[in-house]
Design a protein around this motif. Structure first.
Motif, PDB file in Angstrom:
ATOM      1  N   MET A 758       0.950  -1.208   0.026  1.00 35.30           N
ATOM      2  CA  MET A 758       0.053   0.139   0.117  1.00 35.30           C
ATOM      3  C   MET A 758       0.973   1.260  -0.091  1.00 35.30           C
ATOM      4  O   MET A 758       2.093   1.308   0.449  1.00 35.30           O
ATOM      5  CB  MET A 758      -0.811  -0.182   1.090  1.00 35.30           C
ATOM      6  N   TYR A 759       0.563   2.386  -0.725  1.00 33.41           N
ATOM      7  CA  TYR A 759       0.980   3.597  -0.595  1.00 33.41           C
ATOM      8  C   TYR A 759      -0.068   4.813  -0.592  1.00 33.41           C
ATOM      9  O   TYR A 759      -1.003   4.589  -1.151  1.00 33.41           O
ATOM     10  CB  TYR A 759       1.819   3.692  -1.825  1.00 33.41           C
ATOM     11  N   THR A 760       0.709   5.835  -0.320  1.00 34.46           N
ATOM     12  CA  THR A 760       0.212   7.326  -0.272  1.00 34.46           C
ATOM     13  C   THR A 760       1.075   8.339  -0.640  1.00 34.46           C
ATOM     14  O   THR A 760       2.129   8.213  -0.529  1.00 34.46           O
ATOM     15  CB  THR A 760      -0.751   7.561   0.876  1.00 34.46           C
ATOM     16  N   LYS A 761       0.402   8.953  -1.617  1.00 30.30           N
ATOM     17  CA  LYS A 761       1.428  10.269  -2.279  1.00 30.30           C
ATOM     18  C   LYS A 761       0.747  11.235  -2.438  1.00 30.30           C
ATOM     19  O   LYS A 761      -0.400  11.326  -2.950  1.00 30.30           O
ATOM     20  CB  LYS A 761       2.075   9.710  -3.291  1.00 30.30           C
ATOM     21  N   LEU A 762       1.343  12.459  -2.041  1.00 34.85           N
ATOM     22  CA  LEU A 762       0.517  13.923  -2.280  1.00 34.85           C
ATOM     23  C   LEU A 762       1.490  14.771  -3.090  1.00 34.85           C
ATOM     24  O   LEU A 762       2.846  14.579  -2.979  1.00 34.85           O
ATOM     25  CB  LEU A 762       0.334  14.682  -0.912  1.00 34.85           C
ATOM     26  N   ASN A 797       0.658   4.710   8.436  1.00 34.10           N
ATOM     27  CA  ASN A 797       0.617   5.773   9.168  1.00 34.10           C
ATOM     28  C   ASN A 797       0.574   6.929   7.939  1.00 34.10           C
ATOM     29  O   ASN A 797       1.526   7.297   7.532  1.00 34.10           O
ATOM     30  CB  ASN A 797       1.810   6.055  10.152  1.00 34.10           C
ATOM     31  N   PRO A 798      -0.551   7.619   7.842  1.00 27.87           N
ATOM     32  CA  PRO A 798      -0.551   8.631   6.954  1.00 27.87           C
ATOM     33  C   PRO A 798       0.271   9.827   7.241  1.00 27.87           C
ATOM     34  O   PRO A 798       0.390  10.648   6.342  1.00 27.87           O
ATOM     35  CB  PRO A 798      -2.213   9.049   6.755  1.00 27.87           C
ATOM     36  N   PHE A 799       0.577  10.099   8.379  1.00 27.37           N
ATOM     37  CA  PHE A 799       1.347  11.150   8.771  1.00 27.37           C
ATOM     38  C   PHE A 799       2.837  10.872   8.836  1.00 27.37           C
ATOM     39  O   PHE A 799       3.740  11.931   9.041  1.00 27.37           O
ATOM     40  CB  PHE A 799       0.909  11.804  10.131  1.00 27.37           C
ATOM     41  N   GLN A 800       3.288   9.647   8.413  1.00 30.68           N
ATOM     42  CA  GLN A 800       4.574   9.323   8.352  1.00 30.68           C
ATOM     43  C   GLN A 800       4.914   9.483   6.862  1.00 30.68           C
ATOM     44  O   GLN A 800       4.903   8.570   6.125  1.00 30.68           O
ATOM     45  CB  GLN A 800       4.976   8.150   8.888  1.00 30.68           C
ATOM     46  N   MET A 801       5.568  10.579   6.253  1.00 32.35           N
ATOM     47  CA  MET A 801       5.588  10.754   4.996  1.00 32.35           C
ATOM     48  C   MET A 801       7.054  11.237   4.860  1.00 32.35           C
ATOM     49  O   MET A 801       7.645  12.038   5.568  1.00 32.35           O
ATOM     50  CB  MET A 801       4.817  11.837   4.297  1.00 32.35           C
TER      51      MET A 801
END
Length: 849
Positions: A758-762, A797-801
């Motif tokens: 899984m991943y999240t990117k802004l 953890n969406p705040f650990q970027m």
């Protein structure tokens, strides 16, 4: 001059009589004027033009009766001088017989230009000036042309801020050519005139700082706030900035504001002091707004569209936008429903104290029906490809929104320059009809990719061909091969990558955007094959996370092969709105592994993956090359059959890797969303905001797919499809450096495996175009990015970027597609890989946004 020439004519006649021409009457200077008939006209001299044409310029003709002495000859001479093409003019009476006079006209044509030399300018300046002066070799050098050249040169440098430019044009004979001259143009630009001080007086509602910001191109030097702004003085820009000040006052409700005076004084150091005094007047507010003449829409609805309320600060710019220019403006409500001939005239009904009452006078007229839709400029693309994208058709009511949407659809095709698509309504109010003319300009969009790169101890060469306007139905028509059959809007792509034995990849794909030709249902077909072995020119064996320079060096029997094919169908939707599309794809992929130790505990055997992909997307961007407005969202899912649910096997006890992974199962979810917003009225500065993420899930905890994972970091171009992974870029960090790894043991040896499930990117970018020409689209950007990848939800953890920032440039060349380079700086240390962050350069090829 004319008197001297007339005297010369008389004396010539007298001299002829003295040489014994007995039949000539005796003429003296004091003789009375006599009438003669022109018997012949000869033009002599070193001439570059036909003598007959030059004779006609005099206005004299054979058989004409002239008075000598008299005005006829004087008028002829004056005409020659008025043309400005001659440096000497003489008219002789060559012979007189009775009442017949034979005239000879001597003309000295002005010299012609042999060469033009510029002194004191750089090469780029010479090219710019020469284009404006436009003096062609061989043209006649006249005083007018010299004055014109001097003026154009001075004006050019005045626009650049060089107000004291001196121009001296020296003319010298060209000894190698008769009646030709060389012009030497000496230009001394002097120094730029800059602004030392800019002072405002009389301003109370707006501060001096605000007024300075509104003066976009008139700024004081030696001010930190103006570091990136021009400080040179240009008269035209200065006057435009004064208008901007009044415009800003009007927007704040000061509709009576005006410039009382502005003074400009010069300093000894070649700078200027500017003083501007303004009279602000009173601030006004909107009062009652009434509508007159509206029968189609009620006043309440029009007031709702206007979105201006009683008591709001009077803003003329806002009023014009809400009435005429905004997408949802009042006027557009009429235009979108056929009322092409409608007009709205705002009138100040009453002004009292600080309030302005307005009356909106509406002329609705009759609805206009589209008569013809004309298409111009499609020299390569077949007309049916253009017409099937039209949202306006003959017989329908005029609709401005449909025209705007058509422009967007034509731009999305990629066959035409989006900046040059120009729809022109041609109304006929008497008939109540309108023709819509779409003016297009074809641009090349077939692309070739020929590149080489060095990485992971190997050189990889790439050859790719993409034909974006292909025509299958014309394959058998040899006349249509120019060099390939084209014009039907189909896409054919061929691509090959290799470095020899270590890595090979081949693919072919085809897209028909209008299957059957009647509805926008697309058909996509693709085939691909990749191979990677255990050979490397430098390291021997390569895997995720590390290099092994010793193990199995030169063993090309170790490999991973991937063979795949897909068939996809897409269609446009009308709900929730017609910006949506739905794409479905059925794919098959085979993995063939031999002693391959970087896909978890699966090292040998063949795996089969059969999956259904569905993507629901909405795309409303205005321009695919340089997007200014709109958005793009997509939600995708890939599903394989849940084999473990109906095979009846206990996968927790299976140790044979071939049996365990014979059929891969998983479910994969992705989301991507981007929005574009222009920041200025010129629609040049654009901010892009983007969010994306993905999740790879499993039906059975004991049958987790070793493929289809996410790898994060870098330029987004590294990693190979053979691994079945999806590479996600994050600038400022090394390629794949942000991918989590899991470890396992086989026969007592410890191995690593990329395990990004899984991943999240802004992303946020600020873009500015340098050129939007058909030959090249170039824009620069600054970006902020953050993202991370995880193995499972437990660690999410969406705040650990991992954060980064940087800048870059994009270049779109029709032949090669989108190319770019970014410099990014990663701010956060990567555990175990401290060198992965910091300063990194990234190359971009073929990515959109």
């Amino acid at each position: 001059m004319l008197q001297r020439i007339s005297l010369l004519f008389v004396l010539t006649v007298i001299s002829l009589s003295l040489f014994g021409q007995e039949n000539l009457p005796e003429i003296s200077y004091t003789a009375k004027p006599r009438k003669y008939v022109v018997a012949a006209i000869d033009v002599v001299g070193e001439l570059n033009n036909d003598p007959k044409i030059l004779a006609n310029l005099s206005g004299l003709r054979v058989g004409q009766e002239v008075t000598i002495p008299g005005d006829d000859i004087t008028a002829a001479i004056k005409k020659y001088w008025d043309y400005g093409l001659f440096s000497d003019v003489k008219i002789y009476a060559k012979k007189i017989e009775g009442r017949d006079v034979y005239l000879e006209i001597f003309l000295q044509e002005r010299p012609r230009l042999s060469m033009l030399n510029y002194h004191g300018l750089k090469k780029a300046e010479i090219e710019a000036v020469d284009e404006k002066v436009a003096m062609i070799k061989g043209s006649q050098v006249t005083p007018y042309l010299l004055r014109r050249a001097e003026k154009f040169i001075k004006d050019h440098f005045v626009d650049k801020g060089f107000y004291n430019t001196e121009v001296n044009i020296v003319q010298r004979d060209d000894t190698s050519r008769v009646n030709h001259v060389i012009l030497d143009v000496y230009v001394d630009k002097k120094e730029k005139v800059k602004i030392s001080s800019l002072v405002f007086e009389g301003n109370e509602a707006l501060t001096e700082g605000q007024l300075n910001r509104y003066m976009k191109k008139t700024n004081e030097r030696r001010k930190i706030k103006n570091f990136f702004r021009t400080k040179k003085f240009v008269e035209e820009n200065y006057r435009a900035d004064l208008d901007k000040i009044i415009e800003k006052y009007n927007e704040k409700g000061y509709r009576d504001a005006y410039i009382v005076y502005d003074s400009i004084s010069r300093n000894d150091d070649n700078t200027l002091n500017i003083k501007i005094r303004v009279e602000e007047g009173n601030q006004y507010y909107f009062g009652n707004i009434t509508w007159v003449g509206n029968t189609i829409y009620p006043s309440e609805y029009l007031s709702f569209l206007l979105r201006i309320r009683k008591g709001d600060v009077f803003n003329q710019t806002l009023l014009d936008e809400r009435l005429f220019t905004d997408d949802d403006a009042v006027q557009n409500e009429y235009l979108n429903n056929g009322y092409l001939f409608s007009r709205i005239i705002p009138v100040d009904l009453k002004i009292y104290n600080d309030t302005v009452d307005l009356e909106m006078r509406i002329y609705e007229g009759e609805q206009a029906t589209i008569n013809r839709v004309i298409i111009n400029g499609n020299t390569k693309t077949h007309e049916h490809v253009v017409r099937r994208e039209l949202r306006v058709k003959p017989g329908e009511l005029f609709n401005k929104a449909a025209i705007v949407r058509t422009v967007r659809e034509l731009a999305q095709l990629g066959h035409f320059d989006p900046e040059k698509i120009n729809p022109v309504p041609i109304p006929d109010q008497d008939k109540g009809t309108v023709d819509i003319e779409f003016n297009l300009e074809e641009k090349p969009n077939d692309q070739i990719e020929l590149s080489g790169g060095w990485g992971a101890g190997m050189f990889v060469g790439t050859l790719g061909l993409s034909f974006s306007n292909f025509s299958v139905r014309n394959i058998t028509n040899l006349d249509a091969w120019k060099p390939l059959p084209s014009g039907d809007g189909q896409t054919l792509g061929l691509r090959a990558q290799t470095n020899g034995k270590y890595y090979q990849a081949y693919s072919i794909n085809f897209v028909e955007p209008w299957l059957g030709g009647k509805k926008p249902n697309s058909l996509s077909v693709s085939l691909y094959y990749t191979l990677q072995t255990g050979i490397s020119s430098r390291y021997g064996y390569y895997g995720y996370g590390y290099y092994d320079p010793y193990s199995y060096k030169g063993d090309d029997s170790r490999h991973i092969k991937v063979l795949g094919a897909s068939l996809g169908l897409g269609r446009r939707l009308t709900w929730p709105d017609d910006w949506f599309t739905l794409y479905n794809e059925l794919s098959y992929r085979q993995y063939d592994l031999k002693d391959w130790s970087f896909i978890g505990n699966f090292r040998n055997g063949k795996s089969h993956s059969i999956y259904l992909k569905t993507i629901l997307s909405r795309n409303s961007i205005d321009n695919p090359l340089y997007t200014r407005s709109g958005s793009s969202f997509s939600l995708g899912v890939e599903l394989t059959p849940p084999y473990s649910s109906f095979t009846g096997k206990d996968y927790s006890s299976i140790t044979d890797e071939q049996e365990l992974y014979e059929f891969i199962e998983y479910h994969k979810w992705t989301f991507k969303g981007a929005m574009f917003k222009p920041l200025d009225r010129a629609n040049k500065f654009v901010v892009m905001s983007k969010i994306e993420g993905g999740f790879l899930g499993y039906y059975n905890d004991y049958l987790k797919s070793p493929f289809e994972k996410f790898t994060l970091g870098g330029d987004g171009m590294s990693g190979y499809s053979m691994y079945g992974s999806e590479t996600v870029g994050l600038r400022g960090y090394e390629n794949n450096s942000l991918t989590p790894y899991s470890f396992y043991e086989v026969d007592g040896e410890r191995y690593s495996m990329a395990d990004g499930n899984m991943y999240t990117k802004l992303t946020m970018e600020l873009r500015y175009p340098f050129t939007l020409q058909p030959s090249a689209t170039v824009y620069g950007l600054m970006f902020l990015e953050a993202g991370n990848a995880w193995s499972d939800f437990k660690g999410y953890n969406p705040f650990q970027m991992y954060r980064s920032a940087g800048l870059g440039v994009r270049i779109f060349l029709p032949m090669f597609g989108l190319l770019g380079i970014d410099w990014g700086y990663g701010f956060d240390t990567v555990p175990g890989r401290p060198e992965a962050a910091g300063s990194n350069f990234h190359f971009v090829m073929g990515q959109s946004f």
